[in-house]
Write a protein that holds these residues in place. Structure first.
Motif, PDB file in Angstrom:
ATOM      1  N   LYS A 286     -11.721   1.116   1.193  1.00  0.00           N
ATOM      2  CA  LYS A 286     -10.668   0.561   0.324  1.00  0.00           C
ATOM      3  C   LYS A 286      -9.421   1.440   0.368  1.00  0.00           C
ATOM      4  O   LYS A 286      -8.354   1.009  -0.013  1.00  0.00           O
ATOM      5  CB  LYS A 286     -11.209   0.454  -1.117  1.00  0.00           C
ATOM      6  N   GLN A 287      -9.563   2.687   0.842  1.00  0.00           N
ATOM      7  CA  GLN A 287      -8.411   3.592   0.876  1.00  0.00           C
ATOM      8  C   GLN A 287      -8.301   4.268   2.234  1.00  0.00           C
ATOM      9  O   GLN A 287      -9.303   4.591   2.856  1.00  0.00           O
ATOM     10  CB  GLN A 287      -8.573   4.694  -0.180  1.00  0.00           C
ATOM     11  N   ARG A 289      -6.274   7.543   3.832  1.00  0.00           N
ATOM     12  CA  ARG A 289      -5.384   8.676   3.613  1.00  0.00           C
ATOM     13  C   ARG A 289      -4.841   9.140   4.962  1.00  0.00           C
ATOM     14  O   ARG A 289      -5.602   9.364   5.905  1.00  0.00           O
ATOM     15  CB  ARG A 289      -6.132   9.829   2.951  1.00  0.00           C
ATOM     16  N   VAL A 309      -2.381   8.689   0.040  1.00  0.00           N
ATOM     17  CA  VAL A 309      -3.491   7.737   0.030  1.00  0.00           C
ATOM     18  C   VAL A 309      -2.926   6.334  -0.081  1.00  0.00           C
ATOM     19  O   VAL A 309      -2.138   6.054  -0.983  1.00  0.00           O
ATOM     20  CB  VAL A 309      -4.445   8.014  -1.152  1.00  0.00           C
ATOM     21  N   CYS A 310      -3.292   5.465   0.841  1.00  0.00           N
ATOM     22  CA  CYS A 310      -2.820   4.085   0.818  1.00  0.00           C
ATOM     23  C   CYS A 310      -3.973   3.166   0.441  1.00  0.00           C
ATOM     24  O   CYS A 310      -5.044   3.230   1.037  1.00  0.00           O
ATOM     25  CB  CYS A 310      -2.294   3.669   2.193  1.00  0.00           C
ATOM     26  N   GLU A 311      -3.725   2.325  -0.535  1.00  0.00           N
ATOM     27  CA  GLU A 311      -4.730   1.387  -1.021  1.00  0.00           C
ATOM     28  C   GLU A 311      -4.691   0.121  -0.161  1.00  0.00           C
ATOM     29  O   GLU A 311      -3.609  -0.410   0.103  1.00  0.00           O
ATOM     30  CB  GLU A 311      -4.387   1.050  -2.477  1.00  0.00           C
ATOM     31  N   ASP A 349     -13.306   5.833  -0.288  1.00  0.00           N
ATOM     32  CA  ASP A 349     -13.775   4.757  -1.139  1.00  0.00           C
ATOM     33  C   ASP A 349     -14.579   3.758  -0.289  1.00  0.00           C
ATOM     34  O   ASP A 349     -14.282   2.574  -0.247  1.00  0.00           O
ATOM     35  CB  ASP A 349     -12.586   4.074  -1.838  1.00  0.00           C
TER      36      ASP A 349
END
Length: 423
Positions: A286-287, A289, A309-311, A349
Motif C-alpha cells: 500500500k506504500q 518509499r 512515503v507515497c500512498e 504496508d
DNA sequence: TCTGGGGTCCTAGGACCC
DNA sequence: TCTGGGGTCCTAGGACCC
C-alpha cells in the motif's frame, strides 16, 4: 521428550568457495569477493583472512592484494543464489526439517535421530561431493547453542573436523567459557561494549547473568539469548518461510548522478525489481518509499539525503503503478546541485493477496493489473529477468554497477556453453 | 576517484484520546 | 510554586543478522 538437537549448517567463506568451485586452479590461492560496484570486501577464503579484513574498501587494499597474490572477484549473485539452492537441496534430502536461514546457512532439526553427529559428518561429505562447497556444522539443544557450536567448529577446525556437538554439560561449558561474548548470536559490537561494563566478557558470563536484570538493563532479546545459552529453547525452527514484511531494492550507482532523469531511470529499475519480489511472495503493498542520497564518506562532497512515503490508491503489485508512485516521490524530494550516489525503493504496508483490508469499501486492484503482471512474470521466468520491462527501465544504463572482476554465470547463463548438471 | 544490499525486531517518545 | 493517569497508535531510530 527427547532432548532437542538443532544443527546449524553453514558454508565456509561461501561466495569465495562458489568462485573456487569453477576455478580449481585457485584451490590454494587466497580469494576475496567484493560488494556491488567493487566497493569493499564481503567474503574471504581462509588463505585471504590473515591479510584482509572484512568490509575493507577494495581501493585501500590493492597493494596487499598484489603482494599476496590474492585473486579478487566482483560479486556474482546469480551464481551464489543458484549454488545456495543446490546446497540446500542436498541437505533437505537428508534431514527431517530444514529452515533456510540465509544464503549460506540453515538450521536442521535432528531431534530424535540416533547419532546426530555422524549424520552431520555425512551431510558435510555429501554437500562437498555434490556441490563442491565446504561446510561446518554445530549441534546443540537450542539455536543459539547450535550457532555457538558452529563457531567452535570453525575456530577449532583441525580438532573437530568441522562438526561440534554440544551434547554434554561439560562440552557446553567448555565452549561457553572459551567464547568471547560477541561470538554469541545476537550480541554485536554495541552490546559487547555495554556488557563489558557489567563484567560480562564471555558467553559463559552471559549464560550465568540474571535474566531479569538482562531484560531490565538491555532487552527481552538479550534475555532470550542468555536462556538459550543455558539450553532453554526460546526460538523455534521455522520450516515455513514467512512472507517479508517489507521489501527493499537499493543500490549505489556506478557513478555519481546529478540530473533527475538518470536517477528516475534508476528509481524505476529498482521499483520494478522490488515489485517482482513482491509478486514472488504473493503480496500487495500500500506504500512505496523512495529515497536518494549523496555519498556519505567523502568530506568534500555536499551531503544530502531525503526520502518520502507515497500512498497507493489501493494495495497493489502492479509494476507500473509502483514506478509511477516512486517517480512522483522522486520529483518531490529531488534537489538540484548534489552529486547523488544511491537510491532506494522500500515497499511497505504489505499484506497477502486476499487478506481482509479492514475497510469494507476500500478500492481494489483492477483485474487487468493481475493479467498484465502475470504475463510479464511468465515471460521473464522463461527468457530471463529483464526480457520484458517497462519503458523507463534501460537495458544497459550508464549508471549501472561497476563489476570489473565478474566471473561468468557458470550455472545459470542462458547463453552459456554448458550448464552444470546437464552433462 | 574508490566504503554493499537486504532484512528483522524492539524501544522510546510524540500525538491523541478519555 | 503546583500541572492526572491510563491507554493506543504511529514513527524514527538503534541494534542486530548475513
Amino acid at each position: 521428550m527427547a532432548d532437542r538437537a538443532i544443527a546449524l549448517i553453514d558454508c565456509n567463506s561461501f561466495y569465495a568457495s562458489c568462485e573456487r568451485v569453477f576455478r580449481p586452479d585457485l584451490r590454494r590461492v587466497p580469494i576475496v569477493v567484493l560488494s556491488n560496484n567493487d566497493g569493499c570486501v564481503i567474503a574471504r577464503s581462509a588463505e585471504a583472512k590473515p591479510h584482509v579484513r572484512m568490509g575493507e574498501p577494495y581501493h585501500k587494499i590493492r597493494d596487499v592484494v598484489r603482494r599476496h597474490g590474492i585473486v579478487a572477484f566482483s560479486s556474482n549473485y546469480a551464481l551464489y543464489g543458484d549454488m545456495s539452492q543446490r546446497v540446500m537441496t542436498v541437505i533437505e534430502s537428508m534431514v527431517p526439517a530444514l529452515e533456510v536461514y540465509s544464503i549460506d546457512e540453515a538450521f536442521a532439526d535432528l531431534t530424535g535421530i540416533s547419532g546426530p553427529e555422524q549424520l552431520a559428518r555425512q551431510i558435510r561429505a555429501q554437500v562437498l561431493k555434490q556441490t563442491g562447497i565446504p561446510t561446518g556444522i554445530g549441534i546443540g539443544p537450542t539455536k543459539t547453542l547450535a550457532k555457538l557450536a558452529n563457531a567452535a567448529a570453525k575456530r577449532w577446525q583441525q580438532h573437530t573436523g568441522g562438526v561440534v556437538h554440544l551434547d554434554t554439560p561439560e562440552r557446553r561449558d567448555w565452549v561457553l567459557r572459551k567464547m568471547p561474548v560477541d561470538e554469541v548470536w545476537g550480541v554485536g559490537r554495541r552490546m559487547k561494549e555495554h556488557l563489558a561494563v557489567a563484567g560480562i566478557k564471555t558467553a559463559w558470563d552471559l549464560a550465568q547473568a540474571d535474566a531479569w536484570t538482562l531484560r531490565k538493563r538491555h532487552s527481552v532479546v538479550l534475555e532470550k539469548t542468555a536462556r538459550e545459552l543455558r539450553g532453554v529453547p526460546c526460538l523455534d525452527l521455522e520450516d515455513e518461510p514467512q512472507p517479508k514484511q517489507e521489501i527493499c531494492s537499493s543500490r549505489a550507482f556506478g557513478e555519481r548522478l546529478h540530473a533527475i532523469e538518470p536517477i528516475r531511470e534508476a528509481v524505476a529499475t529498482y521499483a520494478a525489481r522490488a515489485a517482482e519480489k513482491l509478486r514472488a511472495q504473493g503480496s500487495l503493498c500500500k506504500q512505496v518509499r523512495v529515497s536518494i542520497r549523496t555519498g556519505m564518506f567523502n568530506p568534500n562532497e555536499a551531503k544530502f539525503a531525503k526520502g518520502i512515503v507515497c500512498e497507493l490508491p489501493f494495495p497493489s503489485d502492479d509494476t507500473r503503478l509502483i514506478i509511477k508512485a516512486a517517480s512522483q516521490g522522486l520529483d518531490a524530494i529531488y534537489r538540484t546541485g548534489y552529486a547523488y550516489a544511491k537510491a532506494e525503493i522500500l515497499l511497505m504496508d504489505l499484506r497477502q493477496r486476499g487478506e481482509f483490508s479492514g475497510d469494507l469499501f476500500a478500492q481494489e486492484q483492477p483485474e487487468s493489473s493481475e493479467r498484465v503482471m502475470g504475463v510479464l512474470d511468465q515471460i521473464n521466468a522463461r527468457w530471463g529477468r529483464g526480457t520484458l520491462r517497462p519503458a523507463r527501465v534501460p537495458v544497459t544504463p550508464g549508471w549501472g554497477m561497476r563489476r570489473e572482476l565478474l566471473s561468468p554465470r557458470y550455472t545459470t547463463d542462458w547463453n552459456g556453453l554448458w550448464k552444470v548438471g546437464c552433462k
